[in-house]
Design a protein around this motif. Structure first.
Motif, PDB file in Angstrom:
ATOM      1  N   LYS A   5      25.468  16.596 -24.298  1.00 37.75           N
ATOM      2  CA  LYS A   5      24.760  17.543 -23.372  1.00 37.75           C
ATOM      3  C   LYS A   5      23.666  18.253 -24.262  1.00 37.75           C
ATOM      4  O   LYS A   5      23.494  18.371 -25.297  1.00 37.75           O
ATOM      5  CB  LYS A   5      25.632  18.709 -23.043  1.00 37.75           C
ATOM      6  CG  LYS A   5      24.848  19.648 -22.034  1.00 37.75           C
ATOM      7  CD  LYS A   5      24.332  21.000 -22.911  1.00 37.75           C
ATOM      8  CE  LYS A   5      23.609  21.836 -22.293  1.00 37.75           C
ATOM      9  NZ  LYS A   5      23.519  23.223 -23.212  1.00 37.75           N
ATOM     10  N   GLU A 206      23.016  28.838 -17.336  1.00 39.97           N
ATOM     11  CA  GLU A 206      23.057  28.165 -18.706  1.00 39.97           C
ATOM     12  C   GLU A 206      24.430  27.286 -18.365  1.00 39.97           C
ATOM     13  O   GLU A 206      24.985  27.091 -19.593  1.00 39.97           O
ATOM     14  CB  GLU A 206      23.124  29.264 -19.691  1.00 39.97           C
ATOM     15  CG  GLU A 206      21.706  29.870 -19.731  1.00 39.97           C
ATOM     16  CD  GLU A 206      20.766  29.481 -20.648  1.00 39.97           C
ATOM     17  OE1 GLU A 206      21.264  29.349 -22.081  1.00 39.97           O
ATOM     18  OE2 GLU A 206      19.675  29.478 -20.493  1.00 39.97           O
ATOM     19  N   ASP A 209      26.723  23.364 -20.262  1.00 39.95           N
ATOM     20  CA  ASP A 209      27.674  23.238 -21.236  1.00 39.95           C
ATOM     21  C   ASP A 209      29.132  23.169 -20.706  1.00 39.95           C
ATOM     22  O   ASP A 209      29.913  22.251 -20.961  1.00 39.95           O
ATOM     23  CB  ASP A 209      28.005  24.586 -22.217  1.00 39.95           C
ATOM     24  CG  ASP A 209      26.742  24.975 -22.995  1.00 39.95           C
ATOM     25  OD1 ASP A 209      25.937  23.889 -23.147  1.00 39.95           O
ATOM     26  OD2 ASP A 209      26.470  26.073 -23.290  1.00 39.95           O
ATOM     27  N   LYS A 264      25.471  32.900 -27.267  1.00 41.45           N
ATOM     28  CA  LYS A 264      25.253  31.978 -26.239  1.00 41.45           C
ATOM     29  C   LYS A 264      25.030  30.781 -26.343  1.00 41.45           C
ATOM     30  O   LYS A 264      24.643  29.873 -25.551  1.00 41.45           O
ATOM     31  CB  LYS A 264      23.992  32.775 -25.365  1.00 41.45           C
ATOM     32  CG  LYS A 264      22.488  32.699 -26.014  1.00 41.45           C
ATOM     33  CD  LYS A 264      21.497  33.272 -25.399  1.00 41.45           C
ATOM     34  CE  LYS A 264      20.826  32.373 -24.127  1.00 41.45           C
ATOM     35  NZ  LYS A 264      20.018  31.740 -24.926  1.00 41.45           N
TER      36      LYS A 264
HETATM   37 MG    MG Z   1      22.959  27.009 -23.308  1.00 37.78          MG
END
Ligand code: MG
Ligand code: ADP
Length: 455
Positions: A5, A206, A209, A264
């Protein structure tokens, strides 16, 4: 087979794209799954133009759209030599053409509800995919693509959708596995999904992931690799602590807790799928691919895993305190239920029949939630707090709390959460004291100990 990723900064400009493509070509094996985020800033730009449209600022929205288009077209133009550049250019133009009526609709309705936000926000990932394919071709590595929404079916909790895991497994088997059998990398999108009825969703800001670990788990991959702009999970956010250093090895539990408590570099939802499937997760630096990064797996403590792993800062949260007039055994269940119905995520809680404090993701509660909570007691809201946490296998030891409080001498600690988990200790402090508190704890648990060990 591995899943790789690449986050926004790893695909944000031509150099980054070339670097990331080379990593796939050299380290991905014959047929990795490549999960790509939107280029840095694109998702925010999309949300910004939606807000502008909803506010009636159509010119602002239009200007932002043109800028988004030119940024992506410029990236395609950086790979003029590759055969699929024309196709990528056409694809980017088509997507921009699709965005225009969507923005007009939002402007007409003057409404930008969560479903519309998801429809708009997902364009970032759809725009970056064809560009990554060009970058791969430019390094001599032709790739296929998969529209991830063909496999990533979710519920309709817009903005924070949950994957329908049985459907995902079946779709991965029927669609992705045969694609991989062609023996070349398959580039796909993070973050987005769709409902079985075909409505676009996203799985949380976000959340690419999470896409990577979901696909890795469904594929029983050998490893999932998160390529980002730091050399692994560090002992603290390097933006706050300049001498933070990588943690070579982490257990799933510690990684999950760190992510939940604000580190994060990993999305909080991303650990579950790989932990359940027993797939190792690695965090690696796309600007420095030879560094070993962080390996996350189920390994028991060994001599390489530290007692205290990391210090984290959780911001963007709001503390809500509910104090009933008399002790009330039903308080916890009732308050938790109200918060859940309001679709707010609880990160930390302290409770007794005499009152409870919840730390929630996001800003102030809606007037409706506040009103509902007020039927259970006096409500106090504080949006200017952050949580500072220490995470690791040794955090349960009682002297750690004393040591942490000593390190924070002079800081106004408003709440302590210890014992909820044996792996973490969290302290609620004011926003302005958050970063200094992280530095003080890091000094105490890392720098000071290192100096002590050296002397
Ligand atoms: Mg990220
Ligand atoms: P990506 O776009 O690749 O997903 P993110 O910005 O989401 O990257 O995550 C990487 C960032 O996470 C780093 O630049 C760093 O500032 C931040 N971060 C916070 N806590 C940590 C930590 N403990 N270790 C490493 N990075 C951290």
């Amino acid at each position: 087979m591995i899943v790789m990723k690449f986050g926004g900064t790893s695909v944000g400009d031509v150099q980054a794209l070339r670097r990331s493509a080379r990593i796939v070509a050299e380290r991905g094996g014959p047929a990795p799954v490549v999960v790509v985020s939107a280029i840095s800033g694109a998702t925010r730009a999309l949300i910004g133009m939606g807000r502008a449209a909803a506010a009636g600022d159509t010119e602002v929205a239009q200007a932002a759209l043109s800028e988004l288009a030119s940024r992506h077209l410029a990236l395609v133009d950086a790979f003029p030599e590759v055969p699929s550049a024309d196709e990528a250019r056409a694809r980017v133009r088509d997507l921009i053409d699709e965005l225009e009526p969507l923005l007009r609709g939002i402007a007409l309705l003057r409404d930008f509800e969560p479903a519309a936000q998801d429809a708009l926000a997902g364009f970032g990932e759809r725009l970056s995919t064809p560009i990554f394919v060009c970058a791969l071709e430019a390094v001599g590595c032709p790739a296929g693509t998969l529209d991830v929404t063909r496999v990533m079916l979710t519920d309709d909790r817009f903005g924070n959708a949950c994957p329908l895991e049985n459907d995902l497994e079946a779709a991965v088997r029927d669609i992705l596995v045969p694609l991989l059998a062609e023996g070349r990398p398959i580039v796909t999108q993070g973050y987005i999904g769709r409902t079985p009825g075909g409505r676009p969703t996203t799985m949380g800001f976000e959340a690419s992931d999470f896409t990577a670990t979901l696909l890795g788990a469904a594929l029983k991959a050998d490893e999932v690799q998160i390529w980002t702009d730091v050399s692994g999970m560090l002992t603290a956010d390097p933006r706050i602590v300049a001498d933070a250093r990588p943690v070579p090895r982490l257990r799933y539990v510690d990684a999950a807790e760190l992510a939940l408590l604000g580190a994060k570099v990993l999305h909080p939802r991303s650990i579950g799928p790989v932990e359940e499937a027993g797939v190792p997760l690695r965090i690696l630096n796309s600007s420095s691919p030879d560094e070993e990064g962080t390996l996350i797996d189920a390994a028991h403590r060994d001599d390489r895993s530290a007692d205290i792993t990391s210090v984290a800062l959780l911001d963007g949260v709001t503390a809500i305190h509910v104090a009933p007039e008399v002790r009330n055994e039903a308080l916890f269940l009732a308050v938790y239920d109200l918060v859940d119905r309001a679709r707010r995520t609880v990160r930390l809680a302290v409770a007794s029949p005499l009152g409870m404090t919840l730390v929630l993701d996001g800003g102030e509660p809606s007037p409706r939630l506040r009103e509902q909570l007020a039927t259970w007691g006096t409500v106090t809201v504080d949006a200017s707090v952050v949580a500072v946490s220490i995470v690791g296998p040794g955090v349960g030891r009682s002297e750690v709390l004393a040591e942490a409080l000593r390190a924070l001498d002079g800081v106004d600690v408003r709440m302590t959460v210890q014992g909820a988990s044996p792996h973490s200790l969290s302290l609620l402090v004011s926003e302005s004291e958050g970063a200094p508190a992280v530095r003080q704890l890091h000094d105490r648990f890392f720098a000071a100990r290192r100096a002590g060990a050296a002397s």
